[in-house]
Design an enzyme around this catalytic site. Structure first.
Site, PDB file in Angstrom:
ATOM      1  N   HIS A  25       0.820  -1.215   0.000  1.00  0.00           N
ATOM      2  CA  HIS A  25       0.000   0.000   0.000  1.00  0.00           C
ATOM      3  C   HIS A  25       0.856   1.268   0.000  1.00  0.00           C
ATOM      4  O   HIS A  25       0.364   2.352   0.285  1.00  0.00           O
ATOM      5  CB  HIS A  25      -1.000   0.005   1.175  1.00  0.00           C
ATOM      6  CG  HIS A  25      -2.107  -1.001   0.982  1.00  0.00           C
ATOM      7  ND1 HIS A  25      -3.362  -0.660   0.547  1.00  0.00           N
ATOM      8  CD2 HIS A  25      -2.114  -2.341   1.123  1.00  0.00           C
ATOM      9  CE1 HIS A  25      -4.111  -1.762   0.461  1.00  0.00           C
ATOM     10  NE2 HIS A  25      -3.369  -2.799   0.806  1.00  0.00           N
ATOM     11  N   ASP A  48       2.545   2.112  -2.781  1.00  0.00           N
ATOM     12  CA  ASP A  48       2.674   2.645  -4.155  1.00  0.00           C
ATOM     13  C   ASP A  48       1.836   3.901  -4.372  1.00  0.00           C
ATOM     14  O   ASP A  48       2.326   4.900  -4.897  1.00  0.00           O
ATOM     15  CB  ASP A  48       2.432   1.566  -5.238  1.00  0.00           C
ATOM     16  CG  ASP A  48       1.076   0.892  -5.218  1.00  0.00           C
ATOM     17  OD1 ASP A  48       0.269   1.151  -4.286  1.00  0.00           O
ATOM     18  OD2 ASP A  48       0.802   0.093  -6.146  1.00  0.00           O
ATOM     19  N   SER A  85     -11.223 -15.911 -25.146  1.00  0.00           N
ATOM     20  CA  SER A  85     -10.528 -16.477 -23.991  1.00  0.00           C
ATOM     21  C   SER A  85     -10.582 -17.996 -24.053  1.00  0.00           C
ATOM     22  O   SER A  85     -11.669 -18.586 -24.033  1.00  0.00           O
ATOM     23  CB  SER A  85     -11.191 -15.999 -22.690  1.00  0.00           C
ATOM     24  OG  SER A  85     -10.836 -16.889 -21.640  1.00  0.00           O
ATOM     25  N   ALA A 135      -6.836 -14.190  -6.566  1.00  0.00           N
ATOM     26  CA  ALA A 135      -6.025 -14.601  -5.421  1.00  0.00           C
ATOM     27  C   ALA A 135      -5.091 -13.489  -4.968  1.00  0.00           C
ATOM     28  O   ALA A 135      -4.407 -13.618  -3.962  1.00  0.00           O
ATOM     29  CB  ALA A 135      -5.210 -15.842  -5.778  1.00  0.00           C
ATOM     30  N   SER A 156      -4.942  -9.614 -13.393  1.00  0.00           N
ATOM     31  CA  SER A 156      -5.430  -8.519 -14.239  1.00  0.00           C
ATOM     32  C   SER A 156      -4.282  -7.687 -14.794  1.00  0.00           C
ATOM     33  O   SER A 156      -4.291  -7.325 -15.973  1.00  0.00           O
ATOM     34  CB  SER A 156      -6.441  -7.647 -13.492  1.00  0.00           C
ATOM     35  OG  SER A 156      -5.888  -7.171 -12.296  1.00  0.00           O
ATOM     36  N   GLU A 170      -6.673   0.334 -16.049  1.00  0.00           N
ATOM     37  CA  GLU A 170      -7.280  -0.250 -14.846  1.00  0.00           C
ATOM     38  C   GLU A 170      -8.060   0.815 -14.049  1.00  0.00           C
ATOM     39  O   GLU A 170      -9.173   0.584 -13.605  1.00  0.00           O
ATOM     40  CB  GLU A 170      -6.171  -0.870 -13.992  1.00  0.00           C
ATOM     41  CG  GLU A 170      -6.655  -1.439 -12.700  1.00  0.00           C
ATOM     42  CD  GLU A 170      -6.377  -2.925 -12.545  1.00  0.00           C
ATOM     43  OE1 GLU A 170      -5.627  -3.494 -13.349  1.00  0.00           O
ATOM     44  OE2 GLU A 170      -6.939  -3.518 -11.616  1.00  0.00           O
ATOM     45  N   ASP A 197       1.615  -3.350  -9.712  1.00  0.00           N
ATOM     46  CA  ASP A 197       1.391  -4.624 -10.394  1.00  0.00           C
ATOM     47  C   ASP A 197       1.787  -4.548 -11.865  1.00  0.00           C
ATOM     48  O   ASP A 197       2.397  -5.466 -12.421  1.00  0.00           O
ATOM     49  CB  ASP A 197      -0.081  -5.045 -10.261  1.00  0.00           C
ATOM     50  CG  ASP A 197      -0.545  -5.046  -8.812  1.00  0.00           C
ATOM     51  OD1 ASP A 197       0.324  -5.099  -7.921  1.00  0.00           O
ATOM     52  OD2 ASP A 197      -1.764  -4.977  -8.578  1.00  0.00           O
ATOM     53  N   TYR A 207      -9.827  -1.240   0.268  1.00  0.00           N
ATOM     54  CA  TYR A 207      -8.706  -0.594  -0.432  1.00  0.00           C
ATOM     55  C   TYR A 207      -8.955   0.909  -0.548  1.00  0.00           C
ATOM     56  O   TYR A 207      -8.093   1.720  -0.220  1.00  0.00           O
ATOM     57  CB  TYR A 207      -8.554  -1.233  -1.813  1.00  0.00           C
ATOM     58  CG  TYR A 207      -7.289  -0.849  -2.556  1.00  0.00           C
ATOM     59  CD1 TYR A 207      -6.109  -1.582  -2.372  1.00  0.00           C
ATOM     60  CD2 TYR A 207      -7.271   0.219  -3.440  1.00  0.00           C
ATOM     61  CE1 TYR A 207      -4.948  -1.242  -3.057  1.00  0.00           C
ATOM     62  CE2 TYR A 207      -6.119   0.564  -4.127  1.00  0.00           C
ATOM     63  CZ  TYR A 207      -4.960  -0.170  -3.937  1.00  0.00           C
ATOM     64  OH  TYR A 207      -3.813   0.174  -4.618  1.00  0.00           O
TER      65      TYR A 207
HETATM   66  C1  GLA Z   1      -3.014  -4.074  -5.135  1.00  0.00           C
HETATM   67  C2  GLA Z   1      -2.867  -2.844  -6.017  1.00  0.00           C
HETATM   68  C3  GLA Z   1      -1.425  -2.331  -5.966  1.00  0.00           C
HETATM   69  C4  GLA Z   1      -0.970  -2.107  -4.529  1.00  0.00           C
HETATM   70  C5  GLA Z   1      -1.282  -3.341  -3.680  1.00  0.00           C
HETATM   71  C6  GLA Z   1      -1.000  -3.128  -2.223  1.00  0.00           C
HETATM   72  O1  GLA Z   1      -2.252  -5.122  -5.631  1.00  0.00           O
HETATM   73  O2  GLA Z   1      -3.202  -3.178  -7.356  1.00  0.00           O
HETATM   74  O3  GLA Z   1      -1.330  -1.133  -6.710  1.00  0.00           O
HETATM   75  O4  GLA Z   1      -1.553  -0.954  -3.985  1.00  0.00           O
HETATM   76  O5  GLA Z   1      -2.618  -3.759  -3.816  1.00  0.00           O
HETATM   77  O6  GLA Z   1       0.365  -2.951  -2.001  1.00  0.00           O
END
Ligand code: GLA
Length: 369
Positions: free
Chosen positions: A36, A38, A66, A116, A121, A153, A165, A217
């Site tokens: 968290h 980022d 797909s 998971a 994504s 996204e 990610d 989140y």
């Molecule tokens: C998800 C979000 C990332 C990051 C993490 C927590 O994976 O997509 O951008 O914030 O949670 O570190």
């Protein structure tokens, strides 16, 4: 080609009756430490896993297929809340950024576990972005592609995630973790040679539906922004531990996690440079405690996994990803014993049966044909 890339290419041939012009793939990720941080302009240290999403594509047409769902969807500019929104979003973001791409058709296949928290994504976005870049000769560099994927996204799919990610999927290198400064968007590989230390990275998918993940989140993001405002800084990246005394309640707890977590990421990089896996591991345990107590994103399942890893003498363990369910990781020299014990204890507590994966740090996205 990897098996998953073959599967996408074969699905493309079966569906469209010809060979694809381009085949690309991109991995899911785990995050070693830096959760968290980022979207607070801080540091993260993810690495790619050996599970990928592959895409086979050609110019022209307008169908997305797909192989996993055996399902075709049109390549439109509108959303339908399905997997197809990810490639649609990437094509949209590429257009928004002013690049000239065109119509395309594509087949997808993947083996990143979905839902998971291993970023399936981001993997489909990164694979699509790289394939479109190759198909239309766009020449966009990987960092910019990652930013386009994040925009897809955030603005097209409508999930308010940070940059970690997509950066991990596009920029990670085999045998290494990736240190990302999420403000400057600079990134560098940090060698992660677990094997020579006799360690493996065990991932435990607790199979807890990350149902509250979106609200949780967004709540965490909002609390971090409030804390930054109270402290008069642009982002919590700029806050120091001594500033925290000016906060209280929820803002204090959330900000304390971010400030200490950013410091832990940099210490983890130092530990890796010295190949000190004990130190890396204790930073991971401290990170987990901070997420459990201050950021409050853990679950009883994730906590139990981390506790059992500690009892078994594993150098380090923590939840990974957004939290509220999903996966935890452990550095361990004995994955079999640990996973057997975790399975047993989960059953005893009436928890869902967990799934386990052992990964080595894998390569980022690639065009393979
Ligand atoms: C998800 C979000 C990332 C990051 C993490 C927590 O994976 O997509 O951008 O914030 O949670 O570190």
């Amino acid at each position: 080609m990897r098996e998953i890339e073959d599967r996408a290419a074969q699905a493309y041939r079966d569906r469209f009756g010809e060979a694809p012009e381009v085949v690309a793939s991109a991995p899911g990720r785990i995050n070693l430490i830096g959760e968290h941080t980022d979207y607070n302009g801080g540091f993260v240290l993810p690495c790619a896993v050996e599970r990928r999403v592959a895409v086979a594509a050609s110019r022209g047409g307008n169908e997305l297929y797909s192989a996993d769902f055996d399902e075709a969807r049109p390549m439109t500019k509108s959303r339908d809340s399905s997997w197809a929104d990810y490639p649609r979003g990437v094509a949209w973001a590429i257009g928004e950024a002013g690049y000239k791409s065109g119509a395309f058709r594509a087949a997808f296949a993947g083996d990143v576990p979905q839902g998971a928290g291993l970023s399936s994504s981001a993997a489909i976005e990164a694979a699509t972005a790289l394939a479109l870049d190759a198909l239309f000769g766009l020449g966009v560099d990987r960092k910019d592609l990652a930013v386009l994927c994040q925009r897809a996204e955030n603005e097209f799919v409508g999930v308010n995630s940070g940059i970690m990610d997509q950066y991990a999927s596009l920029l990670c290198e085999k045998g290494a973790a990736l240190l990302v400064d999420c403000r400057s968007l600079e990134a560098r590989s940090v060698p992660l040679d677990l094997r020579s230390a006799g360690l493996a990275l065990l991932v435990c998918d607790t199979r807890v539906e990350r149902g509250l993940a979106d609200t949780g989140y967004n709540d965490r993001r909002a609390a971090c922004e409030r804390a930054a405002r109270i402290l008069g800084v642009e982002q919590l990246r700029d806050a120091r531990e001594e500033d925290l005394g000016r906060l209280s309640g929820e803002e204090l707890e959330r900000a304390r996690h971010i400030v200490t977590e950013n410091a832990r990421v940099l210490e983890a990089v130092e530990a890796l440079r010295e190949e000190d896996f004990r130190e890396l591991g204790s930073l991971m345990y401290a990170s987990h405690a901070s997420m459990r107590d201050d950021f409050e994103i853990s679950t009883p399942e994730l906590d139990l996994f981390v506790e059992l890893a500690r009892e078994a003498g594993a150098p380090g363990a923590r939840l990974t990803g957004a939290g509220f369910g999903g996966c935890a990781i452990a550095l361990t020299s004995d994955s079999d014993t640990l996973s057997r014990n975790v399975r047993q204890k989960f059953a005893g507590r009436g928890f869902e049966e967990p799934a386990f994966y052992e990964f080595r740090p894998a390569s980022g996205a690639e065009v393979v044909r």
